[in-house]
Design an enzyme around this catalytic site. Structure first.
Site, PDB file in Angstrom:
ATOM      1  N   SER A  28      55.366   3.990  22.206  1.00 13.34           N
ATOM      2  CA  SER A  28      55.062   2.820  23.452  1.00 13.34           C
ATOM      3  C   SER A  28      53.437   2.698  22.877  1.00 13.34           C
ATOM      4  O   SER A  28      52.643   3.406  22.763  1.00 13.34           O
ATOM      5  CB  SER A  28      55.132   3.509  24.581  1.00 13.34           C
ATOM      6  OG  SER A  28      54.758   2.105  25.582  1.00 13.34           O
TER       7      SER A  28
ATOM      8  N   TYR B  96      53.981   7.823  32.606  1.00  8.04           N
ATOM      9  CA  TYR B  96      54.829   7.327  31.678  1.00  8.04           C
ATOM     10  C   TYR B  96      54.126   7.259  30.192  1.00  8.04           C
ATOM     11  O   TYR B  96      54.344   7.810  29.292  1.00  8.04           O
ATOM     12  CB  TYR B  96      55.117   5.799  31.925  1.00  8.04           C
ATOM     13  CG  TYR B  96      56.080   4.984  30.784  1.00  8.04           C
ATOM     14  CD1 TYR B  96      57.409   5.434  30.728  1.00  8.04           C
ATOM     15  CD2 TYR B  96      55.370   4.225  29.917  1.00  8.04           C
ATOM     16  CE1 TYR B  96      58.250   4.588  29.672  1.00  8.04           C
ATOM     17  CE2 TYR B  96      56.196   3.477  28.936  1.00  8.04           C
ATOM     18  CZ  TYR B  96      57.523   3.844  28.770  1.00  8.04           C
ATOM     19  OH  TYR B  96      58.068   3.110  27.916  1.00  8.04           O
TER      20      TYR B  96
ATOM     21  N   GLY C  17      68.101   0.237  21.426  1.00  7.99           N
ATOM     22  CA  GLY C  17      69.074   1.182  20.963  1.00  7.99           C
ATOM     23  C   GLY C  17      70.320   0.346  20.248  1.00  7.99           C
ATOM     24  O   GLY C  17      70.903   0.553  19.215  1.00  7.99           O
TER      25      GLY C  17
ATOM     26  N   GLY D 138      70.609   6.430  23.743  1.00  8.93           N
ATOM     27  CA  GLY D 138      70.253   5.293  24.431  1.00  8.93           C
ATOM     28  C   GLY D 138      70.538   4.085  23.580  1.00  8.93           C
ATOM     29  O   GLY D 138      69.743   2.854  23.575  1.00  8.93           O
ATOM     30  N   GLY D 139      71.789   4.043  23.285  1.00  7.49           N
ATOM     31  CA  GLY D 139      72.259   3.030  22.306  1.00  7.49           C
ATOM     32  C   GLY D 139      73.261   1.986  22.938  1.00  7.49           C
ATOM     33  O   GLY D 139      73.702   1.105  22.072  1.00  7.49           O
ATOM     34  N   THR D 140      73.227   2.127  24.184  1.00  8.57           N
ATOM     35  CA  THR D 140      74.121   0.988  24.956  1.00  8.57           C
ATOM     36  C   THR D 140      73.742  -0.248  25.138  1.00  8.57           C
ATOM     37  O   THR D 140      74.397  -1.302  25.533  1.00  8.57           O
ATOM     38  CB  THR D 140      74.729   1.722  26.311  1.00  8.57           C
ATOM     39  OG1 THR D 140      73.470   1.901  27.143  1.00  8.57           O
ATOM     40  CG2 THR D 140      75.544   3.154  26.033  1.00  8.57           C
TER      41      THR D 140
ATOM     42  N   GLY E 115      69.666  -3.037  24.940  1.00  9.38           N
ATOM     43  CA  GLY E 115      68.157  -3.275  24.449  1.00  9.38           C
ATOM     44  C   GLY E 115      68.019  -2.598  22.899  1.00  9.38           C
ATOM     45  O   GLY E 115      68.700  -3.145  21.840  1.00  9.38           O
TER      46      GLY E 115
END
Length: 251
Positions: free
Chosen positions: A137, A150, A19, A13-15, A17
């Site tokens: 979280s 969640y 990450g 998820g590094g694209t 935010g």
């Protein structure tokens, strides 16, 4: 500082935010980063913005077929991973009565299965001194309406910190977690809310935060990289809250 000179990180998820901010800072401190994302367009864009020490893999954290190919894909760029940040994910929120099997499976596949098999697949590339960091979280510490699925999924990820720490101690691999509070990311983008509704949600959240502001992705990145660095060499099996105190300060 060049804390990560000649080191390589895998950040799911590094694209965007948290990450992306972590990859950016890791590279700035001398390292290289392999990032994953679900879309070829966003992966390519992120790699371009991160520069020549960034490499991208199109991989969906919710897909077992993608997860079991992860090691093979990572080996195209490096034979050694020094840090894994199991970060991929987003939020979907619904009242108990409205939750269906599709939403339940989507969150558990992406957050729980994704986190577990990401680390499992990359472990053969890690050696003593490596670091695994899970993204949990504050939802695991606070009771919030519409967050049942969640929060349960993130609680499972939270449990991996202790169990993986126990199992990987002998290999000299440290395992920790970072627990973000309300951060400026696109977490609400997959909820079905329109931009006005998202702004309204954020408007209601801000007064409850002790610092009266959302956190920046870079503030999470700093915590992740502290946990991955030699400065945290005696921290293992811990979860670091980065939430402006919202989970513990009464308001």
């Amino acid at each position: 500082m060049q804390r990560f000179k000649n080191k390589c990180a895998l950040i799911t998820g590094g694209t965007n935010g948290m990450g992306f901010a972590t990859a950016e800072q890791f590279i700035r401190e001398g390292g290289s980063a392999v990032i994953t994302g679900r879309s070829e367009r966003t992966v390519n864009e992120a790699v371009k913005n991160l520069g020549n020490r960034a490499f991208g893999i199109v991989s969906d954290a919710g897909s077992y077929q993608d997860l079991i190919k992860l090691q093979q894909e990572v080996r195209r760029y490096t034979e050694t991973i020094d840090m894994v940040f199991a970060n991929a994910g987003y939020g979907k929120f619904a009242p108990i009565e409205s939750v269906d099997e599709a939403l339940f499976d989507e969150l558990f596949n992406m957050l729980v299965k994704g986190s577990f098999f990401t680390v499992q697949q990359v472990l053969p590339l890690m050696k003593s001194g490596g670091s695994v960091i899970f993204n949990t979280s504050i939802a695991t510490e606070m009771s919030m309406p519409d967050f049942s699925v969640y929060s349960a999924a993130k609680s499972a990820v939270q449990s991996f910190i202790k169990s993986f720490a126990a199992e990987l101690s002998a290999r000299g691999i440290r395992v920790n977690g970072v627990s973000p509070g309300h951060i400026k990311t696109n977490i609400f983008n997959n909820t079905g809310l329109n931009p006005e509704q998202i702004n309204e949600v954020v408007h209601h959240i801000i007064p409850a935060i002790p610092f009266k502001r959302l956190g920046n992705p870079s503030e999470i990145a700093s915590a992740v990289l502290f946990l991955a660095s030699g400065e945290a060499s005696y921290i293992h099996g811990a979860e670091l809250r980065v939430d402006a105190g919202i989970s513990v300060v009464s308001h």
